[in-house]
Design a protein around this motif. Sequence first.
Motif, short mmCIF file in Angstrom:
data_model
loop_
_atom_site.label_atom_id
_atom_site.label_comp_id
_atom_site.label_asym_id
_atom_site.label_seq_id
_atom_site.Cartn_x
_atom_site.Cartn_y
_atom_site.Cartn_z
N ILE A 143 -8.33 10.55 -8.13
CA ILE A 143 -8.21 9.32 -7.47
C ILE A 143 -9.64 8.49 -7.28
O ILE A 143 -10.32 9.21 -6.48
CB ILE A 143 -7.31 9.06 -6.27
CG1 ILE A 143 -5.92 9.93 -6.24
CG2 ILE A 143 -6.90 7.61 -6.05
CD1 ILE A 143 -5.69 10.18 -4.94
N VAL A 152 -5.94 8.45 -11.45
CA VAL A 152 -5.56 7.14 -10.89
C VAL A 152 -6.90 6.39 -10.38
O VAL A 152 -7.63 6.87 -9.82
CB VAL A 152 -4.68 7.10 -9.66
CG1 VAL A 152 -4.32 5.60 -9.34
CG2 VAL A 152 -3.32 7.78 -9.91
N TYR A 197 1.88 1.71 -3.39
CA TYR A 197 0.60 2.52 -4.19
C TYR A 197 0.65 3.89 -4.06
O TYR A 197 0.62 4.72 -4.83
CB TYR A 197 -0.52 1.96 -3.71
CG TYR A 197 -0.76 0.29 -3.99
CD1 TYR A 197 -0.06 -0.39 -4.86
CD2 TYR A 197 -1.75 -0.15 -3.25
CE1 TYR A 197 -0.06 -1.71 -4.93
CE2 TYR A 197 -1.88 -1.74 -3.27
CZ TYR A 197 -1.06 -2.34 -4.09
OH TYR A 197 -1.39 -3.65 -4.28
N ILE A 225 0.96 6.71 -6.91
CA ILE A 225 -0.34 7.50 -6.82
C ILE A 225 0.24 8.73 -6.99
O ILE A 225 -0.06 10.11 -7.94
CB ILE A 225 -1.21 7.37 -5.67
CG1 ILE A 225 -2.00 5.92 -5.91
CG2 ILE A 225 -2.50 8.49 -5.99
CD1 ILE A 225 -2.97 5.34 -4.90
N ILE A 269 -4.35 0.45 -10.39
CA ILE A 269 -3.84 -0.39 -9.50
C ILE A 269 -4.86 -1.38 -9.15
O ILE A 269 -6.04 -1.26 -8.97
CB ILE A 269 -3.33 0.19 -8.23
CG1 ILE A 269 -2.51 1.26 -8.79
CG2 ILE A 269 -2.76 -0.80 -7.06
CD1 ILE A 269 -1.77 2.18 -7.32
N THR A 274 0.76 -1.45 -0.07
CA THR A 274 -0.15 0.07 -0.03
C THR A 274 0.99 1.30 -0.15
O THR A 274 0.55 2.21 -0.63
CB THR A 274 -0.89 -0.01 1.16
OG1 THR A 274 -1.48 -1.28 1.35
CG2 THR A 274 -1.99 1.08 0.97
N THR A 301 -12.10 -1.48 1.51
CA THR A 301 -11.87 -0.37 1.30
C THR A 301 -11.89 0.61 2.42
O THR A 301 -11.29 1.56 2.57
CB THR A 301 -12.99 0.13 0.44
OG1 THR A 301 -14.30 -0.27 0.89
CG2 THR A 301 -12.65 -0.53 -1.17
N ILE A 338 -11.03 5.04 -5.67
CA ILE A 338 -11.16 3.88 -5.04
C ILE A 338 -12.40 3.26 -5.37
O ILE A 338 -13.42 3.78 -4.87
CB ILE A 338 -10.80 3.76 -3.40
CG1 ILE A 338 -9.38 4.41 -3.09
CG2 ILE A 338 -10.80 2.46 -2.79
CD1 ILE A 338 -9.09 4.33 -1.50
N LEU A 376 -7.75 2.88 -8.07
CA LEU A 376 -7.28 1.75 -7.46
C LEU A 376 -8.60 0.79 -7.17
O LEU A 376 -9.38 1.22 -6.50
CB LEU A 376 -6.85 2.57 -6.06
CG LEU A 376 -6.58 1.37 -4.95
CD1 LEU A 376 -5.39 0.34 -5.41
CD2 LEU A 376 -5.88 2.24 -3.83
N ASP A 413 -5.45 -4.07 -6.73
CA ASP A 413 -5.04 -4.65 -5.47
C ASP A 413 -5.63 -5.80 -5.15
O ASP A 413 -6.68 -6.27 -5.60
CB ASP A 413 -5.55 -3.94 -4.25
CG ASP A 413 -4.71 -3.93 -2.81
OD1 ASP A 413 -3.56 -4.76 -2.94
OD2 ASP A 413 -5.04 -4.16 -1.80
#
Length: 753
Positions: free
Chosen positions: A318, A266, A252, A256, A337, A249, A276, A320, A268, A339
């Motif tokens: 970004i 980005v 990452y 980022i 990314i 992480t 999360t 997520i 993720l 994960d």
Amino acid sequence: MYVEIILPLPLQNTYTYAVPEQLQQQIKTGCLVLVPFGKSTRYTGVVYYIHQTTPQRDFEIKKILSIEEDAKPVFRRQQLRFWEWVSQYYLCKMGEVYKAALPSGFKIEHAQSYKPKTESFVRFQSSYSEPEKLHQAFDLTKRSKKQEDLLLLFTDLSKIFQKDQNREVSKKELLERSQINVSILNALVEKGIFEFYEKNISRLDSYEKPTISPHALTDKQEEAYRNILSSFREKDVCLLHGVTSSGKTEIYIRLISETLKLGRQVLLLMPEIALTTQITSRLERIFGKKLGIYHSKFSDHERVEIWNNLLKNDGYQIIIGARSSIFLPFKDLGLVIVDEEHESGYKQQDPAPRYHARSAAIMLATMHGGKALLGSATPSIESYFNAQTGKYGYVQLSSRFEEVALPEIVPVNVKELKRKKRMKSFLSPTLIEKIDDAINKGEQVILFQNRRGFAPIYTCEVCDWTPKCKDCDVSLTYHKSKHSLTCHYCGSTYRLPHQCPECASSQFGDKGFGTEKVEEEIQHLFPGVETERMDLDSTRGKTAFEQIISRFEKGKTQVLIGTQMVSKGLDFERVSVVGILSADSMMNYPDFRAYERAYQLMAQVSGRAGRRKKQGTVILQTSHPDSPLIQSVINHDYTSMFQSQLEERHLFRYPPFFRIIEVNLKHKQEKTVKDLASHYAELLRKHLGERVLGPDKPIIGRVQNLYIQKIILKIEISAAIKVIHQILTDVYHEMEDIPSFKSAVVYYNVDPL
Ligand code: ADP
Ligand code: ZN
Ligand code: ZN
């Protein structure tokens, strides 16, 4: 003027409509339009492209009815290109992709179409809006202390005297801060001093605290980071294989930051929301408002707001998100990314598009001219193979942060213990002792059992009759807390039987154990110890995960019991013992990926132990402690698992050597589905010969009252995928001529898991 429209229907890719004169100026690619369909239906569709070719049809071409939202495009051109790829590769229609991609709040025909959320705010009426005129307002309130107080508070909160710092004050804030009754406020409105106005506000929480800088990378992490960068110079995809708690992480975060510096976005991806929660708060502290979150527990309105935010030029940088966030309107993705890239949660099962978000994310990154990083401590066989053969870059991180040793994994032979009559329940004496020890030291324990409910089987003690779901060919799971039986395939719930229909006995018992039973046993063995369960049943609400995780983080819970949810990327400080209660049930699964998955699950859940300072212990209960798979788990030996699995895959023609495509057929009548399936297989064999296997009835042969048949295709990796897909599409159309096909559910599943 004509337009090709994508509609949320699984029939055709696009539909042609005419554009009436008055709309021709406004219409643009990517905007939403309302169109008539069939006799009385209306749909919101998206404009795919505009053209002048009059269609050769013997029926009338219908006209579009209206254009949404001042013709503002809701999609970016690049997204439509991406949809095209998804629909071609996963053998579905553009409309199905559109349906999955767009939050339904955008759709005009949708009952709860998106409306901005509004809130009442307070301001001075125009005659008092100048600070100089304020004394007149105060004159009017002289006789009421409360009115005067409220006026004072408002001038204070709104900073009306500080020219550049004026702020808006909501009714709610004013009332909360003043603790004064709303009638006083209303009186000021009646006197003509204040007025209310409505304002659109965001449903999304916005991070308002100051941000902090990221941790400095350790030497090893720094080296891994540099290796990733240099791999990106040659390749578009890189696999970061880092043991649990090695600091993936942190890497990452660094990547980022660097991508943001270039002004690029980005994405993720996370396999599940359980994860999360922790990562989001770690990233929010660093990236603050630049970060947006998108997942399945969000309401439709919230999704629309995230979508709209990304359509702006200065929106989130970004995101997520869970798998569906690949469909968001990104402008310029520099990095994606993935994960925990090995997670099966990345594959969408139902409905179409049945995409794998890892493959799709790689394609998405490539389309944006960006890079993709796949991260895992236990990579999928496919990705590791691609790294080995040089298709992907490969970077390894083999030690944990601060050199904490990987946990010691102690196998416990339950078969042996049972023979010696030393297993009093499903918990071995060794495990009980370790739990006791940890609790006494104020440390924490995670227990992993990959079954929810109390017991997977409920049965008559006299004749062994077991209740089954009436719509599916499966035994019902006993949920003691809900005092009911549940079908884990269709979700139906049944009352507990009082009497056996076979032998009229009223004695019932249960077999096997799920998380509920584990929790009960722990509470029985360790009275007063705080336990909590994390499984599908205990995490229904939007914040349920967050709460369970936060209580465990704070040490309020001592023992956390859960299904595979507890194995995923969670980072806790005080977990010293992890128990894997039945390793064998994971291995005995008839699927070519069973061993790979069992390894990943065990290695991942083990990875939750001893993440800071002290080495942790894992008690692994199994009847086959000497089996090669258990040995590779104990020795943290991913490579040996990989090698032996790879040989099997090669021998039996599985991925990564062959591509698998499944044909699924479902019908209410067993005979109909069997006939359809054998005819389908026959047609396929004409073109694809031995690559076609089946049809067969799967282990669970009936779900939700539909009988199932499957045909499996094993296609050489070297085969031209376009040609294969053309054959499959043609055969599908050929099948459509059979009358019973219409009442059947038939679909392809590309790269099934
Ligand atoms: P992984 O994602 O590989 O499992 P994490 O990134 O979660 O590992 O790191 C494990 C723990 O170690 C986290 O709590 C993290 O904050 C800490 N950590 C890792 N690298 C560093 C670093 N360079 N500086 C400070 N803390 C770190
Ligand atoms: Zn019976
Ligand atoms: Zn069922």
